[in-house]
Design a protein around this motif. Structure first.
Motif, PDB file in Angstrom:
ATOM      1  N   ALA A 116       0.849  -1.184   0.000  1.00 35.04           N
ATOM      2  CA  ALA A 116       0.000   0.000   0.000  1.00 35.04           C
ATOM      3  C   ALA A 116       0.887   1.236   0.000  1.00 35.04           C
ATOM      4  O   ALA A 116       2.032   1.208   0.451  1.00 35.04           O
ATOM      5  N   CYS A 134       0.494   5.707   0.512  1.00 31.15           N
ATOM      6  CA  CYS A 134      -0.405   6.816   0.850  1.00 31.15           C
ATOM      7  C   CYS A 134      -0.043   8.011  -0.029  1.00 31.15           C
ATOM      8  O   CYS A 134       1.043   8.072  -0.611  1.00 31.15           O
ATOM      9  N   LEU A 181      -3.927   4.158   0.120  1.00 32.99           N
ATOM     10  CA  LEU A 181      -4.597   4.333   1.406  1.00 32.99           C
ATOM     11  C   LEU A 181      -5.067   5.774   1.544  1.00 32.99           C
ATOM     12  O   LEU A 181      -4.249   6.697   1.431  1.00 32.99           O
ATOM     13  N   ALA A 216       0.703   4.726   9.220  1.00 33.73           N
ATOM     14  CA  ALA A 216       0.926   3.294   9.455  1.00 33.73           C
ATOM     15  C   ALA A 216       0.176   2.824  10.694  1.00 33.73           C
ATOM     16  O   ALA A 216      -0.460   1.765  10.677  1.00 33.73           O
ATOM     17  N   GLN A 217       0.225   3.605  11.751  1.00 36.56           N
ATOM     18  CA  GLN A 217      -0.502   3.243  12.968  1.00 36.56           C
ATOM     19  C   GLN A 217      -2.002   3.167  12.714  1.00 36.56           C
ATOM     20  O   GLN A 217      -2.670   2.253  13.190  1.00 36.56           O
ATOM     21  N   TYR A 267      -3.574   2.380  10.112  1.00 37.58           N
ATOM     22  CA  TYR A 267      -3.928   1.188   9.330  1.00 37.58           C
ATOM     23  C   TYR A 267      -3.331  -0.097   9.904  1.00 37.58           C
ATOM     24  O   TYR A 267      -3.386  -1.147   9.262  1.00 37.58           O
ATOM     25  N   GLU A 268      -2.734   0.011  11.097  1.00 37.50           N
ATOM     26  CA  GLU A 268      -2.115  -1.141  11.761  1.00 37.50           C
ATOM     27  C   GLU A 268      -1.081  -1.800  10.862  1.00 37.50           C
ATOM     28  O   GLU A 268      -1.009  -3.032  10.731  1.00 37.50           O
ATOM     29  N   ILE A 269      -0.263  -0.963  10.242  1.00 39.03           N
ATOM     30  CA  ILE A 269       0.832  -1.418   9.382  1.00 39.03           C
ATOM     31  C   ILE A 269       2.112  -1.360  10.205  1.00 39.03           C
ATOM     32  O   ILE A 269       2.444  -0.317  10.771  1.00 39.03           O
ATOM     33  N   GLN A 302       5.282  -2.364   9.045  1.00 39.58           N
ATOM     34  CA  GLN A 302       6.524  -2.259   8.273  1.00 39.58           C
ATOM     35  C   GLN A 302       6.387  -1.186   7.200  1.00 39.58           C
ATOM     36  O   GLN A 302       5.360  -1.081   6.530  1.00 39.58           O
ATOM     37  N   ILE A 303       7.467  -0.412   7.052  1.00 41.89           N
ATOM     38  CA  ILE A 303       7.535   0.635   6.037  1.00 41.89           C
ATOM     39  C   ILE A 303       8.725   0.341   5.140  1.00 41.89           C
ATOM     40  O   ILE A 303       9.835   0.110   5.636  1.00 41.89           O
ATOM     41  N   VAL A 349       7.013   1.245  14.120  1.00 45.81           N
ATOM     42  CA  VAL A 349       7.172   0.647  12.791  1.00 45.81           C
ATOM     43  C   VAL A 349       8.579   0.087  12.630  1.00 45.81           C
ATOM     44  O   VAL A 349       9.512   0.523  13.293  1.00 45.81           O
TER      45      VAL A 349
END
Length: 116
Positions: A9, A11, A52, A85-86, A88-90, A92-93, A107
């Motif tokens: 994904a 943004c 996103l 990221a938070q 969307y509960e992601i 890893q970046i 992350v």
């Protein structure tokens, strides 16, 4: 390719920063690409990744992060990516600059060469 798109994904902020760096002149540490070239790159990226939307509460998520970690200057943009990221509960970046995210335990930053 659909399975791949569901795993990755992006943004809007990432694409905006990509446009900025890609179209900036070489002497300003950019890639000096034309808007047409970068537009096509953005379309290619969007064909491989889900876009996103910005969370409605992005500011409320971002503000405590920049305060907690004492973020200054251009680094506020990285903090905003952490906030997205938070939301969307992601966990890893993917980045070319993992060090930019080292301060954020929220992350894990991965370099392209770390992707199997």
């Amino acid at each position: 390719m659909a399975w791949f798109r569901s795993l990755l994904a992006v943004c809007a902020q990432v694409l905006i920063e990509f446009w900025s760096g890609s179209t900036r002149p070489l002497e300003a540490h950019g890639l000096n690409r034309t808007p047409l070239e970068v537009y096509q790159d953005c379309l290619d990226i969007l064909s491989m990744m889900s876009l996103l939307p910005d969370p409605e509460d992005i500011f409320e998520r971002w503000l405590p992060i920049v305060y907690q970690y004492g973020v200054k200057g251009k680094q506020v943009h990285d903090a905003r990516l952490v906030a997205v990221a938070q939301a969307y509960e992601i966990g890893q970046i993917l980045t070319l600059n993992a060090q930019d995210f080292a301060r954020y335990p929220e992350v894990s930053a991965l370099l392209p060469q770390q992707i199997v």
